[in-house]
Design an enzyme around this catalytic site. Structure first.
Site, mmCIF file in Angstrom:
data_model
loop_
_atom_site.group_PDB
_atom_site.id
_atom_site.type_symbol
_atom_site.label_atom_id
_atom_site.label_comp_id
_atom_site.label_asym_id
_atom_site.label_seq_id
_atom_site.Cartn_x
_atom_site.Cartn_y
_atom_site.Cartn_z
ATOM 1 N N LYS A 217 -18.564 21.202 -9.203
ATOM 2 C CA LYS A 217 -18.688 19.936 -10.225
ATOM 3 C C LYS A 217 -17.802 20.299 -10.903
ATOM 4 O O LYS A 217 -17.579 21.485 -11.205
ATOM 5 C CB LYS A 217 -20.091 19.554 -10.365
ATOM 6 C CG LYS A 217 -20.703 19.072 -8.475
ATOM 7 C CD LYS A 217 -22.093 18.819 -9.081
ATOM 8 C CE LYS A 217 -22.258 17.003 -7.854
ATOM 9 N NZ LYS A 217 -23.331 17.263 -7.539
ATOM 10 N N ARG A 257 -25.893 22.899 -1.515
ATOM 11 C CA ARG A 257 -25.119 21.579 -0.620
ATOM 12 C C ARG A 257 -23.450 22.303 -1.969
ATOM 13 O O ARG A 257 -23.534 22.605 -2.654
ATOM 14 C CB ARG A 257 -25.497 20.554 -1.222
ATOM 15 C CG ARG A 257 -24.334 19.346 -0.503
ATOM 16 C CD ARG A 257 -25.096 17.736 -1.235
ATOM 17 N NE ARG A 257 -24.000 16.846 -0.621
ATOM 18 C CZ ARG A 257 -23.135 16.735 -0.929
ATOM 19 N NH1 ARG A 257 -22.394 17.207 -2.511
ATOM 20 N NH2 ARG A 257 -21.974 15.630 -0.922
HETATM 21 N N1 PMM Z 1 -23.408 15.059 -4.607
HETATM 22 C C1 PMM Z 1 -22.549 14.671 -4.478
HETATM 23 C C2 PMM Z 1 -22.385 13.982 -3.512
HETATM 24 N N2 PMM Z 1 -24.150 14.190 -2.721
HETATM 25 N N3 PMM Z 1 -25.333 14.660 -3.129
HETATM 26 C C3 PMM Z 1 -26.689 15.337 -2.753
HETATM 27 N N4 PMM Z 1 -28.031 14.900 -2.503
HETATM 28 N N5 PMM Z 1 -26.725 15.969 -4.496
HETATM 29 C C4 PMM Z 1 -25.477 16.352 -5.270
HETATM 30 O O1 PMM Z 1 -25.965 16.597 -6.557
HETATM 31 C C5 PMM Z 1 -24.140 15.419 -4.943
HETATM 32 C C6 PMM Z 1 -24.595 14.795 -3.317
HETATM 33 C C7 PMM Z 1 -20.713 13.813 -5.436
HETATM 34 O O2 PMM Z 1 -19.770 14.260 -4.490
HETATM 35 P P1 PMM Z 1 -19.398 15.361 -3.104
HETATM 36 O O3 PMM Z 1 -19.820 14.753 -1.980
HETATM 37 O O4 PMM Z 1 -17.399 15.463 -3.153
HETATM 38 O O5 PMM Z 1 -20.019 16.988 -3.421
#
Ligand code: PMM
Length: 295
Positions: A217, A257
């Site tokens: 991020k 994640r």
């Molecule tokens: N961030 C992204 C997408 N989905 N889901 C959860 N639970 N937490 C997050 O911080 C989150 C998410 C941002 O985009 P990416 O898929 O490119 O990392």
């Protein structure tokens, strides 16, 4: 979460699979169904306990796609990965997309809006009886930066997440199926993200499993900026991501994640081999009974 998902060797590793043309890190790479399925299987083989499949970019400023487009992106990929025995979450804020994804074989809902974007989501989660990840969220990506105003970000995020829990439980969701996520980068600037990273213990103390999702991020890119303040490019933030993952594991999160599951599994193996040392949270040093989190 239910017996299926509670494991001794926390944290679980959630591998990111964005079937989108425009996500900030892997956008465009897995827009083709076969390439996406192949990558999902590779994530599992690399050490992902769950593959998180998303069909709509949530990067700051992103425009929305309609529900049919979103479902059309994820459902064939989920069906293919389910046939290959891969465990999946569906990353969506839409109840209709979540329902279609669960039918196709996903077993966890990952809702970055924490149930705020679609009032029907609680019913889908309650009916399915599946784990539901409620992320802290204040508005869709196009306008989220203007919503990054907090009195005390750690306390405000904690309190707003508890409101989401109340609403979910009021909608029939089993509290034992709820996972919480501070929502790093969603209506948060770098200082907010660092405060939440430093005070994961405040969320962990709520008693719900916590998902930590810092992978690549922008706040990591800003930390590692060049002398002219240009943020470190997205695909050069992996070492920093690994550092946050180990720190989050040591703080006691339930899940992490990430984009690079193999590197994460390696880093967690080192942490475990060293006796899985815990972070000293300094909880006993926090002032009196107020429990106020310092930023
Ligand atoms: N961030 C992204 C997408 N989905 N889901 C959860 N639970 N937490 C997050 O911080 C989150 C998410 C941002 O985009 P990416 O898929 O490119 O990392």
């Amino acid at each position: 979460m239910g017996a299926e998902s509670v494991r001794e060797d926390h944290p679980v590793v959630m591998g990111i699979l964005n079937v989108t043309p425009d996500s900030f890190s892997d956008g465009g790479r897995y827009a083709d169904v076969d390439a996406a399925i192949e990558h999902g299987i590779a994530l599992q083989q690399g050490g992902a306990d769950i593959v998180d499949v998303g069909g709509e970019s949530t990067r700051p400023g992103a425009e929305r796609v309609d529900a049919a487009t979103e479902a059309g992106r994820v459902v064939p990929v989920i069906a293919g990965l389910a046939a290959a025995g891969v465990r999946m979450s569906i990353d969506t804020t839409r109840a209709s997309v979540a329902a279609a994804a669960l039918t196709a074989g996903a077993t966890v809902i990952n809702d970055v809006s924490g149930g705020l974007a679609d009032p029907a989501m609680a019913g889908v989660a309650a009916d399915a009886g599946c784990p539901w990840i409620l992320m802290h969220w204040r508005g869709h990506s196009r306008r989220m930066n203007e919503l990054a105003i907090y009195r005390n970000v750690v306390e405000d995020v904690r309190d707003e997440l508890l409101q989401r829990v109340d609403e979910a439980v009021g909608g029939g969701v089993d509290p034992g199926r709820i996972v919480l996520d501070p929502g790093l980068g969603f209506a948060k600037n770098a200082d907010h993200n660092w405060a939440l990273t430093r005070h994961l213990d405040v969320l962990i103390d709520l008693g719900f499993p916590i998902l930590f999702a810092a992978s690549r991020k922008t706040y990591l890119g800003r930390l590692l900026a060049a002398p002219d303040a240009t943020p470190r490019p997205v695909d050069e933030r992996e070492a920093a991501t690994l550092a946050t993952s180990v720190l989050a594991a040591a703080a006691g999160v339930w899940g992490i994640r990430v984009h690079d599951v193999r590197a994460t599994a390696d880093a967690l193996a080192v942490w475990r081999a060293s006796g899985a040392p815990k972070i000293k949270t300094g909880r006993s040093n926090r002032s009196g009974s107020s429990g106020r989190a310092e930023e």
